[in-house]
Design a protein around this motif. Sequence first.
Motif, short mmCIF file in Angstrom:
data_model
loop_
_atom_site.label_atom_id
_atom_site.label_comp_id
_atom_site.label_asym_id
_atom_site.label_seq_id
_atom_site.Cartn_x
_atom_site.Cartn_y
_atom_site.Cartn_z
N PRO A 160 0.82 -1.23 0.00
CA PRO A 160 0.00 0.00 0.00
C PRO A 160 0.85 1.27 0.00
CG PRO A 160 0.08 -0.92 2.22
CD PRO A 160 0.90 -1.85 1.33
N ASP A 183 2.59 4.78 -2.14
CA ASP A 183 2.59 5.71 -3.28
C ASP A 183 3.66 6.77 -3.17
OD1 ASP A 183 1.56 7.36 -1.30
OD2 ASP A 183 -0.28 7.88 -2.37
N ARG A 237 -1.34 4.17 -2.73
CA ARG A 237 -1.28 3.56 -1.39
C ARG A 237 -2.60 2.86 -1.06
NH1 ARG A 237 -0.37 8.27 2.80
NH2 ARG A 237 1.33 8.77 1.35
N LEU A 238 -3.67 3.29 -1.72
CA LEU A 238 -4.97 2.68 -1.49
C LEU A 238 -5.33 1.64 -2.55
CD1 LEU A 238 -6.60 5.95 -0.33
CD2 LEU A 238 -6.57 3.86 1.04
N ASP A 271 -0.77 -7.52 3.54
CA ASP A 271 0.04 -6.42 3.03
C ASP A 271 1.44 -6.38 3.62
OD1 ASP A 271 -1.98 -5.32 1.37
OD2 ASP A 271 -2.89 -4.37 3.11
N VAL A 272 2.32 -5.76 2.89
CA VAL A 272 3.68 -5.50 3.37
C VAL A 272 3.66 -4.23 4.22
CG1 VAL A 272 6.06 -5.10 2.70
CG2 VAL A 272 4.58 -6.51 1.25
N PRO A 273 4.19 -4.30 5.44
CA PRO A 273 4.14 -3.13 6.32
C PRO A 273 5.21 -2.09 5.96
CG PRO A 273 5.24 -4.92 7.45
CD PRO A 273 4.80 -5.47 6.10
N ILE A 274 4.99 -1.42 4.84
CA ILE A 274 6.00 -0.47 4.38
C ILE A 274 5.96 0.79 5.24
CG2 ILE A 274 6.17 -1.30 2.01
CD1 ILE A 274 4.20 1.77 2.48
N ASN A 275 7.00 1.56 5.16
CA ASN A 275 7.15 2.81 5.90
C ASN A 275 6.74 3.96 4.99
OD1 ASN A 275 8.19 5.22 7.00
ND2 ASN A 275 9.94 4.19 7.94
N LEU A 276 5.59 4.55 5.27
CA LEU A 276 5.05 5.57 4.36
C LEU A 276 5.83 6.88 4.40
CD1 LEU A 276 1.15 5.38 4.34
CD2 LEU A 276 2.71 5.11 2.43
N TYR A 277 6.76 7.00 5.31
CA TYR A 277 7.48 8.28 5.43
C TYR A 277 8.92 8.19 4.94
CZ TYR A 277 3.52 8.42 8.48
OH TYR A 277 2.25 8.30 8.97
N ASP A 278 9.33 6.99 4.48
CA ASP A 278 10.71 6.85 4.04
C ASP A 278 10.78 5.80 2.94
OD1 ASP A 278 13.49 6.09 3.82
OD2 ASP A 278 13.81 7.22 5.67
N LEU A 279 10.92 6.28 1.74
CA LEU A 279 10.87 5.40 0.59
C LEU A 279 12.04 4.42 0.57
CD1 LEU A 279 9.53 4.67 -2.10
CD2 LEU A 279 10.80 6.51 -3.18
N LYS A 328 13.75 3.19 3.05
CA LYS A 328 13.53 2.11 4.01
C LYS A 328 12.46 1.14 3.51
CE LYS A 328 14.75 4.76 8.18
NZ LYS A 328 14.21 5.41 9.40
N PHE A 375 5.41 5.44 12.91
CA PHE A 375 6.06 4.32 12.24
C PHE A 375 7.57 4.39 12.44
CE2 PHE A 375 6.52 1.03 9.09
CZ PHE A 375 5.29 0.39 9.10
N MET A 405 1.39 -1.20 10.69
CA MET A 405 0.98 -1.34 9.28
C MET A 405 0.39 0.00 8.87
SD MET A 405 0.37 -3.21 6.53
CE MET A 405 0.50 -4.94 6.99
N PRO A 406 0.78 0.53 7.70
CA PRO A 406 0.18 1.80 7.27
C PRO A 406 -1.35 1.72 7.32
CG PRO A 406 1.91 1.15 5.74
CD PRO A 406 1.74 0.02 6.72
#
Lengths: 315, 315, 315, 315, 315, 315
Positions: A42, A44, A54-55, A89-97, A99, E158, F13-14
């Motif tokens: 998720p 973007d 992201r959605l 889902d993959v728990p990505i870090n939305l504030y650091d691409l 990472k 996060f 998770m985001p």
Amino acid sequence: MSELNQPLGGNVMPRTGGPGTMMRLPTQPTAEGLDACFVGIPMDIGTSNRPGTRLGPRQIRDESRMIRPYNMATRAAPFDSLQVADIGDVPINLYDLKKSVDIITEHYKGILSHDVVPLTLGGDHTLTWPVLRAIAAKHGPVALIHVDAHSDTNEEMFGETVAHGCPFRRAYEDGLLLNDKVFQIGLRGSGYAPEDFDWGREKGWTVIPAEECWHKSLAPLMEEIRAKIGDAPVYLSYDIDSLDPAFAPGTGTVEVGGLTTIQGLEIIRGCAGLNLVGCDLVEVSPPYDPAGNTAVIAANYLFEMLCALPGVKRG
Amino acid sequence: MSELNQPLGGNVMPRTGGPGTMMRLPTQPTAEGLDACFVGIPMDIGTSNRPGTRLGPRQIRDESRMIRPYNMATRAAPFDSLQVADIGDVPINLYDLKKSVDIITEHYKGILSHDVVPLTLGGDHTLTWPVLRAIAAKHGPVALIHVDAHSDTNEEMFGETVAHGCPFRRAYEDGLLLNDKVFQIGLRGSGYAPEDFDWGREKGWTVIPAEECWHKSLAPLMEEIRAKIGDAPVYLSYDIDSLDPAFAPGTGTVEVGGLTTIQGLEIIRGCAGLNLVGCDLVEVSPPYDPAGNTAVIAANYLFEMLCALPGVKRG
Amino acid sequence: MSELNQPLGGNVMPRTGGPGTMMRLPTQPTAEGLDACFVGIPMDIGTSNRPGTRLGPRQIRDESRMIRPYNMATRAAPFDSLQVADIGDVPINLYDLKKSVDIITEHYKGILSHDVVPLTLGGDHTLTWPVLRAIAAKHGPVALIHVDAHSDTNEEMFGETVAHGCPFRRAYEDGLLLNDKVFQIGLRGSGYAPEDFDWGREKGWTVIPAEECWHKSLAPLMEEIRAKIGDAPVYLSYDIDSLDPAFAPGTGTVEVGGLTTIQGLEIIRGCAGLNLVGCDLVEVSPPYDPAGNTAVIAANYLFEMLCALPGVKRG
Amino acid sequence: MSELNQPLGGNVMPRTGGPGTMMRLPTQPTAEGLDACFVGIPMDIGTSNRPGTRLGPRQIRDESRMIRPYNMATRAAPFDSLQVADIGDVPINLYDLKKSVDIITEHYKGILSHDVVPLTLGGDHTLTWPVLRAIAAKHGPVALIHVDAHSDTNEEMFGETVAHGCPFRRAYEDGLLLNDKVFQIGLRGSGYAPEDFDWGREKGWTVIPAEECWHKSLAPLMEEIRAKIGDAPVYLSYDIDSLDPAFAPGTGTVEVGGLTTIQGLEIIRGCAGLNLVGCDLVEVSPPYDPAGNTAVIAANYLFEMLCALPGVKRG
Amino acid sequence: MSELNQPLGGNVMPRTGGPGTMMRLPTQPTAEGLDACFVGIPMDIGTSNRPGTRLGPRQIRDESRMIRPYNMATRAAPFDSLQVADIGDVPINLYDLKKSVDIITEHYKGILSHDVVPLTLGGDHTLTWPVLRAIAAKHGPVALIHVDAHSDTNEEMFGETVAHGCPFRRAYEDGLLLNDKVFQIGLRGSGYAPEDFDWGREKGWTVIPAEECWHKSLAPLMEEIRAKIGDAPVYLSYDIDSLDPAFAPGTGTVEVGGLTTIQGLEIIRGCAGLNLVGCDLVEVSPPYDPAGNTAVIAANYLFEMLCALPGVKRG
Amino acid sequence: MSELNQPLGGNVMPRTGGPGTMMRLPTQPTAEGLDACFVGIPMDIGTSNRPGTRLGPRQIRDESRMIRPYNMATRAAPFDSLQVADIGDVPINLYDLKKSVDIITEHYKGILSHDVVPLTLGGDHTLTWPVLRAIAAKHGPVALIHVDAHSDTNEEMFGETVAHGCPFRRAYEDGLLLNDKVFQIGLRGSGYAPEDFDWGREKGWTVIPAEECWHKSLAPLMEEIRAKIGDAPVYLSYDIDSLDPAFAPGTGTVEVGGLTTIQGLEIIRGCAGLNLVGCDLVEVSPPYDPAGNTAVIAANYLFEMLCALPGVKRG
């Protein structure tokens, strides 16, 4: 056979209800015991223009609710052959691409510790690079069928090497690709210089601009591609913006004069017989198509990818 | 060459920021020193059905922000050849259509006091008549390539001679056209009588209804048209409703069964080599396509028109 | 001739005003004295996925306001040949589908007590079964041209035999069809088993999946169909979801890879010469296309059906 | 009593079907025999910013379909007291505002040749001036309750005296108003100078800016207004942009900080007991509220106006 | 006085045309010579939920086109007192939030090398921290009026310290605030623990939750705040999600039960008399309000901020 | 305490990912071991006007993703006190409303075989009757707090006794209610006769029309209601159309002049201390609010209901 997961059927629960998973399949936390799995990213924050992907995984899952288990055109019945689930889902870090890119690779290495084909719901196209790192760690360099409006081989964007316009250049640099078996289909639009498309050609890749696809079936092209790839492991990366915006308005960097959904179906169905080891469907941006039809296409294409996997029987 | 205006690049300013001008080009108040200029006409009071084209220039400019300077398909690099700027909007009178028509002609005479090709962002199709008056005042009668769902040759609408269904009849009456070099492409739908399309034919015009365009490339048609026009000065008037509403929902008088955006690209690219002296892109109505993809097409088509102008080098 | 009803013209009343009837025609409570009539069925309770077709007739009528009386392509002038009116809606019971089905049949028997061809604005596809019951009560079993993404021949849905996926199975069981003259065009997507499409084939029906329609004109197909049907009475049932969602987003069970609006026009225009005794246009769901272009297609297709009726002169 | 027109009830025809008239009332071509009539003016060419009110009457009628005949709050039962019908639209000229203004006055003089109260569905606010000309021709100068975000007393707009920002200045100049009985409620926002609101005050009008309405009931205000007006003939002009855009997004010149729909109801209900001789509801722009709730408000407000008319019994 | 920049008026150019700058003001590349400037930050990569604020500055500017130069309520005439221009956007890095934060601080230090009050068009709320760093570098620690649904004082999100939920904690840590003069208005909704709101209280801040604002005017609150702040330099940070989503649907992290636009006006107008040294309006997300009314509010609030600046005369 | 289910947090998770369950809680197939459960009823076939509530549970769950576990206003921490899960949807029959009603009752009897409070995500209001049958079978007749624009006490609709306008009349007839402890809040709009609201009054119910709620806090009302109900078991039925359409556009039968979301919060928070045995939130129709804010309200209200349940600690 009765032990294989099945999508929840429309005669058991109305299509408008049931779990919010891909095709209303069961969900499980890991890929253990699966032949294929759906997984979402998720994200973007690698996007250059309109955001929203992201959605994407949420809307694709939602709009997958109508898909029935049998492919009327290809006669594939994937749920009679493969054990499939939605593993979340993959728990990505939305504030650091940067990472997030590493999180994705680690997550896919975990998935690929099982003998499974991951089908990814994007998410912006940045994700294909870290997925390919995990894919190649398991399978070695792979053939690539990349369907897109853009070559995504930028050296950098705004000075950054990690962005949704760069994944295939990074994959090349990391040696993840079989360069004589890389095919980019649907490229078009405006750019900065001829090199935008020629860079790949110089590496041995085959570039098929949209203009070469206009007004015709792509079945013959796929026949050629299958012949060239042979039995090498193949990754299929499908950017929804390869389609003309008439079909797929819900994406971020639309380009005029693209493929039709029919051509998209021909490409994916044309992958049957190949040794597909992973697939993704990226760049669905729900805010730009609230009615959800772009996500309907994405969901169906992911189902078609499942139908094209090795080992799927045709009824 | 470094003195030529360039669109603000995506590696200098995010595509979602920067000036709200066409392609994020510099703006200047007049056409002085320019080879080509973008100009907007924020008008919709000539419209018979759904309104909204008064906001067309704003949305086209907004959605042009993603276009890069080089044409990957035609290899045209217009900003390496021509001095181009966005010269803003015509101050039309939104409460009086007849006055607006005269304001437009005067404004374009001012523009054409410079040696420049105006590329107009509409606005409803009424505007082409007053623009053609200024064009013909400078260049004499012109050849016309008119792409549209409608012939726009009504004698009158609701008793009025100035309306978006009449501009080409008025242009004929004013002697602004080379009648053996007028081509109307894409006409279709319902009408009042056969005369709706035959009126132009009687004047020597060539009418190519949408039905003759179905299921094929228009490149051969454009070859014919180029041959017939030769080196006469040509005006290209592109009504976005020539496209099927699947591609261009954001317009006011949609007609089913229209051109594809691919055919639109073939038409505009097929104008390269002609002596284009002016172009317009009209009838984009933002309220009917809030996601903005109709405007994306319009913006790209205007870029393609720029690429097709005389004097543009191919890289 | 001057006694025939005419649509209210755009030079008498702006297109954005005037009565909310089909094509701004006069309305009357029964079909008395009419050759053809438009009738609405504001129903969606037979729908399996997205609802909304209960509002279909209202939006189709609204968006029909732009249609002029003469068909530029076929040169048909239906209002010079036939007496036509809009006879309003069937008062179906929105809380009980089974009762609604009987209400529809009775209502159409009342309509068909006059010598009239009903053109139905749907409404979900459940309605075709009760309409066919009335049609066959008057004309005997009929040939059928059924354009759709789905075969709609389910034995049952969620245990029910009355639903929008079942009408043609019910019609078969009731002996309403000439089974060697039944044509299903555009079927595609996912299903439960091969039988989804083969059931009809076993009954003698001709099934033309979407894949057989891709990349080509359907005029030759229609020529074949006309030859096979000859002068039998024919019913045309057009489900808007036969079209690709790019063209018709405003519907409930969208399937990727469908027909183009051009092919739809070829099908309907290809019905001219047949002994059409009834037509319907179903499954327009306004909430999924607020801009209304799906309804514009529907309105134009209904006009094209009118133009294709027996007895319509070509000017 | 049984001879009075009644809205078509929801137990006879589903709310989603039935005629596209106001409240599903019968329609007739003139006002003959009516006590009150609904009439539409499908115009937006007097608009300065966002267009779309030309489609206002259509959407208001459509969204009036849910209104039942009895007012639960005021206990008014208008259809038990008055003969009411929808008499359709004024055939205005969409290409010439000045001509349209005269068409409207003539049309309303025809309406007012009957002893009827017209309730107008707009359309942009320009229309109130020509309506008032006809009203005053019959009733002499009238009291005015004008609810709006704007004073609409501009001397001119873009040099024109006929536009949606000018009707009340024109009405004043024509002597159509009882200046000591003019009330402007809800004015706010930005302007050019204090005179924007003070002009009316200088003429003896009472201006109640939105700020004076904040955080309170307007029932006391209406009591004052009723006392001041007494039994003079009154015209009520309700611009939907008087409401805060939260309530009424579907309009063209939105201003922040407006009235609530509750205050709007208090104003209209507070008109009961006055000698209302005409009412309008203007500036509903459907393209800016496709879901239609702005039109739902407008339809309900028109019903409330009907309930407030002289002679309506309370049950 | 005639040398002061003025917004382009509606009688010179239709509101639907003209430059895409804030209020159609002139633009210049730096703040040189200005008393106040509008500046955009097209960023959304600090966002936790719905994205889109990267397009906020574009839509706010677009929808500011209707604002006239005089404030009818406060009688402020800012363009008669201050030299104002739109100085464009900050070239943030859309792929790296941490770098963007530094770009913003450097950019604002450049702006503040002139004696100017920056009015910022966001962009997500992360931006306030780097702006405050530049503000405090010039003015020292500042008083803060922070209007928001959220306290934005998270230690991290996060695992990251730079995100749109953290700016005021970072500002506190950097010593940018006068802690006894910090006011947070409108906080509400769900959280993780009481500390979410109490953290600031412990630092000496005043927290006014939304519940304390319900059903009343905020003018008295602002009187108190003005008394407490005195003549300290003040920064006003206005998050559009402070408003209830009924008013401002176009934002990313909506919370139920928020302020009204009237209360927002009371807050901003209540800042007049303070020593405002900077203001921002953040979190407008265009994809969630395509009709643009959230941006209309934002544009008006920015105009109201301008009207509240020191030195603005009241006419 | 660590054994209680917790919503998946935004730092793990985001918010834009994770499971599509209510508040991203764990899901389980039955209510076993739960103190409270969320359950969906994806139904709209009891609806009279606009459809769409069949998709309500999906959108409410989707938009619940942002809700954090702690209630900042009431200091309730429900997940520290209660075991809560999302137990999925009721498999209703979308083609037969009467059968669905019985399916719902049976399903809830199964749920209530456990000692759990069901919180229902609707779905149209028809569902409250069958839910109450199961509730009363366990708890005996219950007090009722019914928040709605409509009384929903119709004898029948279109001749049917099962429809979304009838549930409370059916519940009365079945003896499911404690008639001296029934409260209907927010009723308004148009009707057929005074009996529409008076029918309940005659049974001993308390009816509080919207008009009695205008311009004030509802906290005092709730204090009265709590006093009258005492410790009787209570059911809370919250129809989202009780809110003004400004707040909740996404519903089917909107009525002007409704409650604010603040008043809705006051009502639900005012239920704390009561012996709540069941709650529902009905009539959310996603197609009429694609941006999803109506569902955000619904999700938050369901969370507030959870916070108000007996046994929830306040931190």
